[in-house]
Design a protein around this motif. Structure first.
Motif, PDB file in Angstrom:
ATOM      1  N   GLU A 188       0.823  -1.211   0.000  1.00 24.09           N
ATOM      2  CA  GLU A 188       0.000   0.000   0.000  1.00 24.09           C
ATOM      3  C   GLU A 188       0.858   1.263   0.000  1.00 24.09           C
ATOM      4  O   GLU A 188       0.540   2.243  -0.682  1.00 24.09           O
ATOM      5  CB  GLU A 188      -0.943  -0.004   1.196  1.00 24.09           C
TER       6      GLU A 188
ATOM      7  N   GLU B  25       0.590   4.090  -2.900  1.00 21.27           N
ATOM      8  CA  GLU B  25       0.369   5.516  -2.635  1.00 21.27           C
ATOM      9  C   GLU B  25       1.497   6.358  -3.194  1.00 21.27           C
ATOM     10  O   GLU B  25       1.271   7.475  -3.682  1.00 21.27           O
ATOM     11  CB  GLU B  25       0.206   5.737  -1.133  1.00 21.27           C
TER      12      GLU B  25
ATOM     13  N   ASN C 143      -1.679   4.887   4.226  1.00 17.40           N
ATOM     14  CA  ASN C 143      -3.069   5.287   4.442  1.00 17.40           C
ATOM     15  C   ASN C 143      -3.226   6.801   4.417  1.00 17.40           C
ATOM     16  O   ASN C 143      -4.128   7.362   5.045  1.00 17.40           O
ATOM     17  CB  ASN C 143      -3.600   4.728   5.766  1.00 17.40           C
TER      18      ASN C 143
ATOM     19  N   THR D   8      -7.141   5.222   0.264  1.00 18.41           N
ATOM     20  CA  THR D   8      -6.741   5.397   1.655  1.00 18.41           C
ATOM     21  C   THR D   8      -7.978   5.605   2.519  1.00 18.41           C
ATOM     22  O   THR D   8      -9.068   5.880   2.022  1.00 18.41           O
ATOM     23  CB  THR D   8      -5.808   6.606   1.809  1.00 18.41           C
TER      24      THR D   8
END
Length: 564
Positions: free
Chosen positions: A47, A51, A64, A484
């Protein structure tokens, strides 16, 4: 590699080795996409890379949506690049780990061949290639394998530099050593240079070899090290003044000396992991260590440096207040090289293995058979919703046991007349056993990954809506959803990030409820028990999907949702 010695033994030839390597590579890389990502490391680092690719910010890692400075970004850069080249997915997330793990096996073989003999190099490579913990580590998206690969590359470069009789080669390999330490530092922090430094000091003292310090090219090596590592550290510190204290004090000094990370364990924590992780070759390890002790001398001693590498890493992390299984992965390549040298000596010119080896092969064949009597224990601790998954996993274990028994018996039969093939067969059995058992874990890990929940709801969720994470940090669902989430009340490991940007999260449950009532297009993720609690409070929520671990809801009053 020099193949002459192997050809003379009439056991393996270059063509056979090439075929085996190609088959191994096919199985090593071909299984990367079978399993879905599982918490926490696999989902987390996938993740962060996703991002990074989406935001285009390659300096400040975020998880996140929050600043995440726990580790340097080399693997994140590599994974984001893989996503950019091949698309976002499971095998792409594991590609860097698999690639570094595989290349380390090759480098160990090359180094063993140069330092000892061609046959010793081959034996070292197959010892590492069949070590269960190395095989599993190469198929899990974690930082430990990348760090280990560069640490071991630095170790191999040092060995090649110090055993070279050409000053130019010595200088080039030492520069490679410094470069690999820099890449290890960019993989997981100052441990990338601290471990080689500690090992070298211990080696110098125990071997009483001080002349070696003159052959390290310290000045030019340090310049090269800083040229590789400094740019990112300078850039991220300029953009984020809070970085330096958090990264160097909290993530390094406090992690080693304090229990704040809740990863404590007894001083013998790593011993069972060592035994299981190096299981096929653990019987050869004491003899290999003893041989290195006998061969040490006042000149450079490759074997003794490998022993120091093993001892320092085991000792350092055993004393640390933070313990995780992956911390000792760098010891296995060093042990593999020692074992390869030991097995090479045992084979001699006769190419046959003695009674202890035959008993070892027979022991594991019997052990595999005994495993069938414990299959009923596999799902004993399963939750009601996991019983079927554990039943399916039992078939994978059966296949792994059959392979282990078959190849161990083959090794037993071959041992007297063809020792090198016997060792290769034995190693093949353990590799296949590990890869089958690990790949089959998808039957258990699929539910943990949340992929089925995501497939239920992903297509119906609008692109630009707020998504709240209620009192949990799910490590896989954000990656599979491709979005997110706004943390609520419990930041988990994102505590540092939410403190830096408090406006990006909701610090209390009451604040969330107020925001939820106003946010008419919102979605939220929570555990089932939390959903029940919110229902009791009459918070307006409509369930859109769930699995045994999570529930996803939306705001029922959303005009967008009402139209769907």
């Amino acid at each position: 590699m020099q193949f002459g010695q192997i050809r003379q033994s009439s056991a393996l030839n270059p063509a056979s080795i090439l075929i085996l390597v190609l088959i191994y590579a096919l199985l090593w890389f071909g299984t990367l996409n079978y399993r879905h990502l599982i918490p926490s490391d696999e989902g987390r680092y996938a993740e962060i890379a996703r991002e990074m690719l989406v935001t285009g910010d390659w300096v400040t890692p975020r998880y996140n949506g929050y600043k995440y400075f726990e580790k340097p970004p080399l693997q994140i850069w590599a994974t984001a690049t893989a996503f950019n080249l091949f698309g976002i997915g499971d095998w792409q997330a594991r590609l860097w780990t698999a690639l570094t793990g595989f290349l380390t096996i090759v480098f160990i073989g090359f180094t063993g061949a140069r330092v000892y003999s061609a046959r010793a190099g081959w034996l070292a490579a197959i010892a590492l290639a069949s070590s269960p913990m190395w095989v599993m580590g190469g198929h899990i998206n974690s930082l430990d394998m990348g760090l280990s690969a560069f640490l071991v590359a630095a170790l191999c470069s040092l060995l090649l530099a110090q055993t070279s009789h050409n000053s130019n080669d010595t200088r080039k390999w030492m520069w490679a050593c410094w470069a690999f330490m820099a890449l290890a530092t960019l993989s997981k922090g100052v441990i990338g240079v601290a471990i080689p430094g500690m090992v070298f000091i211990v080696y110098s003292i125990t071997a009483w070899d001080w002349k070696i310090w003159k052959r390290l090219h310290i000045i030019s090596g340090t310049i090269l090290f800083l040229a590789i590592t400094a740019p990112w550290f300078v850039l991220v510190a300029q953009r984020n003044p809070e970085f330096l204290e958090f990264f160097f004090i909290h993530e390094h000094l406090q992690r080693f000396t304090q229990t704040a990370h809740s990863r404590t364990g007894p001083i013998y924590y790593f011993i069972p992991l060592l035994l299981l992780g190096f299981l096929p070759w653990i019987a050869q390890t004491p003899g290999a260590l003893a041989q290195a002790w006998r061969e040490r001398n006042r000149e450079f001693s490759s074997g003794w440096l490998l022993v120091c590498w093993f001892a320092v890493i085991m000792g350092f992390f055993s004393m640390s207040q933070s313990k995780l299984p992956g911390y000792i992965i760098p010891v296995f390549p060093a042990l593999a090289m020692l074992v390869g040298h030991r097995l090479d000596r045992n084979l001699g010119f006769s190419n046959s293995m003695g009674l202890p080896w035959r008993l070892q092969a027979l022991f594991f064949a019997i052990l595999g058979g005994v495993g069938f009597f414990f299959l009923s224990e596999v799902g004993k601790q399963a939750r009601p919703d996991e019983i079927e998954s554990y039943a399916q996993y039992t078939y994978w274990i059966i296949a792994a046991l059959i392979v282990l028994i078959s190849f161990s018996l083959l090794a037993f039969v071959q041992s007297k007349r063809n020792g090198l093939s016997s060792i290769t067969s034995f190693a093949s059995g353990f590799f296949l056993c590990t890869i089958i058992a690990g790949t089959g874990h998808e039957t258990l890990g699929r539910a943990v990954s949340g992929i089925d929940l995501v497939e239920q709801v992903k297509a119906s969720i609008p692109e630009k809506v707020n998504f709240y994470s209620i009192r949990i940090l799910d490590h896989t669902v954000p990656f599979y959803l491709g979005r997110t989430m706004i943390m609520v009340e419990s930041p988990d490991e994102l505590e540092f990030g939410v403190k830096q940007e408090p406006e990006l999260w909701l610090s209390t449950f009451d604040a969330f409820i107020e925001r939820w009532k106003e946010d008419q297009t919102a979605y939220a993720l929570m555990v089932p028990e939390q959903f029940i609690e919110l229902q009791k409070l009459n918070v307006p929520m409509q369930e859109v999907g769930r699995d045994s671990r999570r529930v996803i809801v939306k705001h029922p009053e959303s005009p967008t949702n009402s139209a769907q």
